[in-house]
Design a protein around this motif. Structure first.
Motif, mmCIF file in Angstrom:
data_model
loop_
_atom_site.group_PDB
_atom_site.id
_atom_site.type_symbol
_atom_site.label_atom_id
_atom_site.label_comp_id
_atom_site.label_asym_id
_atom_site.label_seq_id
_atom_site.Cartn_x
_atom_site.Cartn_y
_atom_site.Cartn_z
ATOM 1 N N ALA A 87 5.818 6.997 19.841
ATOM 2 C CA ALA A 87 6.399 8.265 18.748
ATOM 3 C C ALA A 87 6.659 8.548 17.273
ATOM 4 C CB ALA A 87 7.678 7.846 20.041
ATOM 5 N N LEU A 88 6.684 9.563 17.164
ATOM 6 C CA LEU A 88 7.577 9.832 15.987
ATOM 7 C C LEU A 88 8.579 10.853 15.585
ATOM 8 C CD1 LEU A 88 6.930 10.039 12.613
ATOM 9 C CD2 LEU A 88 5.347 12.091 13.129
ATOM 10 N N ILE A 89 9.584 10.596 15.504
ATOM 11 C CA ILE A 89 10.957 10.932 15.209
ATOM 12 C C ILE A 89 11.676 11.121 14.142
ATOM 13 C CG2 ILE A 89 12.824 10.932 16.723
ATOM 14 C CD1 ILE A 89 12.253 8.720 18.437
ATOM 15 N N GLU A 90 11.898 12.626 13.768
ATOM 16 C CA GLU A 90 12.136 12.873 12.389
ATOM 17 C C GLU A 90 10.667 12.613 11.405
ATOM 18 O OE1 GLU A 90 16.365 11.522 12.542
ATOM 19 O OE2 GLU A 90 16.685 13.319 13.747
ATOM 20 N N VAL A 91 11.790 12.223 10.200
ATOM 21 C CA VAL A 91 10.953 11.943 9.192
ATOM 22 C C VAL A 91 10.962 10.520 8.817
ATOM 23 C CG1 VAL A 91 10.316 12.001 6.682
ATOM 24 C CG2 VAL A 91 10.743 14.495 7.696
ATOM 25 N N PRO A 92 10.003 9.488 8.995
ATOM 26 C CA PRO A 92 10.127 8.147 9.431
ATOM 27 C C PRO A 92 9.622 7.836 7.258
ATOM 28 C CG PRO A 92 7.949 8.332 9.516
ATOM 29 C CD PRO A 92 8.569 9.863 9.385
ATOM 30 N N GLY A 93 10.447 6.378 7.611
ATOM 31 C CA GLY A 93 10.915 5.531 6.143
ATOM 32 C C GLY A 93 9.669 5.066 6.142
ATOM 33 N N VAL A 94 9.086 4.853 5.063
ATOM 34 C CA VAL A 94 8.660 3.597 4.913
ATOM 35 C C VAL A 94 8.374 3.188 3.591
ATOM 36 C CG1 VAL A 94 5.323 3.307 4.686
ATOM 37 C CG2 VAL A 94 6.548 5.175 5.996
ATOM 38 N N TYR A 95 8.274 1.804 3.454
ATOM 39 C CA TYR A 95 7.820 0.973 2.519
ATOM 40 C C TYR A 95 7.034 0.743 1.643
ATOM 41 C CZ TYR A 95 12.276 -1.793 5.286
ATOM 42 O OH TYR A 95 13.475 -2.219 6.008
ATOM 43 N N ASP A 96 7.133 1.550 -0.191
ATOM 44 C CA ASP A 96 6.238 1.977 -0.724
ATOM 45 C C ASP A 96 5.736 0.941 -0.914
ATOM 46 O OD1 ASP A 96 8.201 0.965 -2.382
ATOM 47 O OD2 ASP A 96 8.334 2.835 -3.108
ATOM 48 N N TYR A 97 6.078 -0.731 -0.986
ATOM 49 C CA TYR A 97 5.049 -1.684 -2.104
ATOM 50 C C TYR A 97 4.723 -2.565 -0.836
ATOM 51 C CZ TYR A 97 9.103 -3.947 1.047
ATOM 52 O OH TYR A 97 9.821 -4.560 2.045
ATOM 53 N N LEU A 98 4.415 -2.260 0.835
ATOM 54 C CA LEU A 98 3.438 -2.267 1.163
ATOM 55 C C LEU A 98 1.998 -1.079 1.762
ATOM 56 C CD1 LEU A 98 5.851 -2.816 4.602
ATOM 57 C CD2 LEU A 98 4.604 -4.650 3.660
ATOM 58 N N THR A 99 0.962 -2.165 1.699
ATOM 59 C CA THR A 99 -0.226 -1.258 1.999
ATOM 60 C C THR A 99 -0.152 -1.066 3.843
ATOM 61 O OG1 THR A 99 -1.341 -3.256 2.941
ATOM 62 C CG2 THR A 99 -1.538 -2.344 0.571
ATOM 63 N N PRO A 100 -0.850 -0.279 4.012
ATOM 64 C CA PRO A 100 -1.121 0.371 5.335
ATOM 65 C C PRO A 100 -1.852 -1.038 6.473
ATOM 66 C CG PRO A 100 -1.957 2.470 4.129
ATOM 67 C CD PRO A 100 -1.692 1.357 3.267
ATOM 68 N N HIS A 101 -2.334 -1.340 5.872
ATOM 69 C CA HIS A 101 -2.788 -3.177 6.693
ATOM 70 C C HIS A 101 -2.002 -3.499 6.947
ATOM 71 C CE1 HIS A 101 -5.125 -5.735 8.005
ATOM 72 N NE2 HIS A 101 -4.825 -6.709 7.513
ATOM 73 N N GLU A 102 -1.203 -4.033 6.012
ATOM 74 C CA GLU A 102 0.139 -5.007 5.652
ATOM 75 C C GLU A 102 1.607 -3.966 7.221
ATOM 76 O OE1 GLU A 102 0.363 -6.784 1.700
ATOM 77 O OE2 GLU A 102 0.914 -5.410 1.921
ATOM 78 N N MET A 103 1.488 -2.783 7.290
ATOM 79 C CA MET A 103 2.442 -1.735 7.922
ATOM 80 C C MET A 103 2.432 -2.344 9.206
ATOM 81 S SD MET A 103 3.823 1.794 7.503
ATOM 82 C CE MET A 103 2.924 2.838 9.339
ATOM 83 N N LEU A 104 1.138 -1.996 9.718
ATOM 84 C CA LEU A 104 0.379 -1.972 10.558
ATOM 85 C C LEU A 104 -0.001 -3.245 11.478
ATOM 86 C CD1 LEU A 104 -2.189 1.406 10.493
ATOM 87 C CD2 LEU A 104 -0.316 1.705 11.572
ATOM 88 N N THR A 105 -0.784 -3.574 10.947
ATOM 89 C CA THR A 105 -0.192 -5.521 10.861
ATOM 90 C C THR A 105 1.553 -6.008 11.202
ATOM 91 O OG1 THR A 105 -1.758 -6.161 9.709
ATOM 92 C CG2 THR A 105 -0.824 -7.422 9.953
#
Length: 314
Positions: free
Chosen positions: A82-100
């Motif tokens: 699911a993608l609900i509304e505008v998601p928040g993302v920690y800008d100090y993470l990389t996609p690899h770190e977030m998806l892991t």
């Protein structure tokens, strides 16, 4: 028939009187892309939050993969993204770190996570950004990354709440192509949007919601038959002369012509064959066609019609 998503008389009341949802019953078949359409405040996001287990309904039932979301949320939501509304993302993470991190939340093995990260970032066109901090990402890149998170664990069902909100035309086109790919892979997509042109482009059917109630629903093809025409926008190198506009109106396949500057909005029967034939005729008339974009059925016209009928009832 077993549906991917099914609700029965789903209602959500806030306080004593405000009904965000009022006895909503809907069915989404497996492998279908369904548009969930309505004005702001109609109850679209409330429905999605119930389907994803974020809030509980006041009454009624919601089933995902034939499992009750309230009484059996773990099994119901296991194969959903699911993608609900505008998601928040920690800008100090990389996609690899977030998806892991989310891969571990999904209970995936580490070797599977690493492989799926590469596959998913390739799918959303971010393979070169796997190890770069998301703080440098554009709005479109962040939205694609959020979709990558939603499909990382290979869900059967994908729920998207306004996935192209705030995106530029390029970002909208990219999300549109991803949805088409998901459909080709057999994924069920439930898409909430207020952009009717996008719904017409990617959806198999549409559910219209207003004031917490389902107004009507139909396949995109069925809506086309009700409206009686589809629309194609033909843009020319220069504004057409009265004589050239007359030639357009003389084409039997065109049911109506609406000119604005150098763009002609042409009504036709909605079939790809007719659209292609009209384009060939425009070229044969020596008209300098710069772009030619079929919008599909007249969904805006149908939307206005059904919402006006609903307002009249109330």
């Amino acid at each position: 028939m077993e549906y991917a998503i099914r609700t029965e008389n789903l209602s959500k009341t806030y306080g004593k009187t405000f009904k965000a949802l009022d006895s909503v019953s809907l069915q989404v078949s497996r492998g279908e892309v369904v548009g969930y359409v309505g004005p702001n405040g109609a109850g679209k996001t409330t429905t999605i939050k119930i389907l994803t287990g974020l809030i509980r309904p006041t009454s009624g039932r919601a089933h995902v993969n034939d499992r009750d979301v309230v009484s059996n949320p773990r099994d119901a939501l296991r194969s959903m993204g699911a993608l609900i509304e505008v998601p928040g993302v920690y800008d100090y993470l990389t996609p690899h770190e977030m998806l892991t991190y989310f891969g571990r939340v999904y209970g995936m093995r580490r070797d599977v996570i690493d492989q799926r990260i590469k596959e998913t970032l390739e799918l959303v066109r971010l393979p070169d950004w796997e190890h770069k901090k998301t703080g440098a990402f554009s709005t479109g890149m962040l939205r694609r990354l959020a979709i990558a998170k939603a499909v990382l664990h290979r869900p059967d069902i994908l729920i998207l709440d306004e996935p192209v909100l705030g995106l530029d035309p390029k970002g909208i086109m990219e999300v549109r192509e991803m949805i088409r790919q998901f459909r080709s892979e057999g994924m069920t997509v439930f898409l909430s949007s207020h952009l009717l042109s996008e719904v017409a482009e990617v959806c198999d059917s549409v559910i219209f919601l207003d004031k917490g109630k389902v107004v009507t629903s139909d396949s995109v093809e069925g809506i086309g038959r009700r409206v009686g025409h589809a629309v194609v926008d033909a843009r020319f190198l220069h504004p057409l002369s009265p004589e050239e506009i007359g030639k357009l109106k003389d084409i039997d396949l065109i049911k109506g012509v609406d000119m604005k500057n150098s763009t002609a909005r042409l009504q036709y029967d909605g079939t790809p064959e007719t659209s292609a034939q009209i384009l060939r005729l425009l070229v044969s008339l020596n008209l300098d066609v710069v772009s030619y974009a079929a919008e599909g059925v007249g969904l805006e016209e149908y939307y206005v019609s059904v919402m006006s009928d609903e307002k009249g009832v109330n």
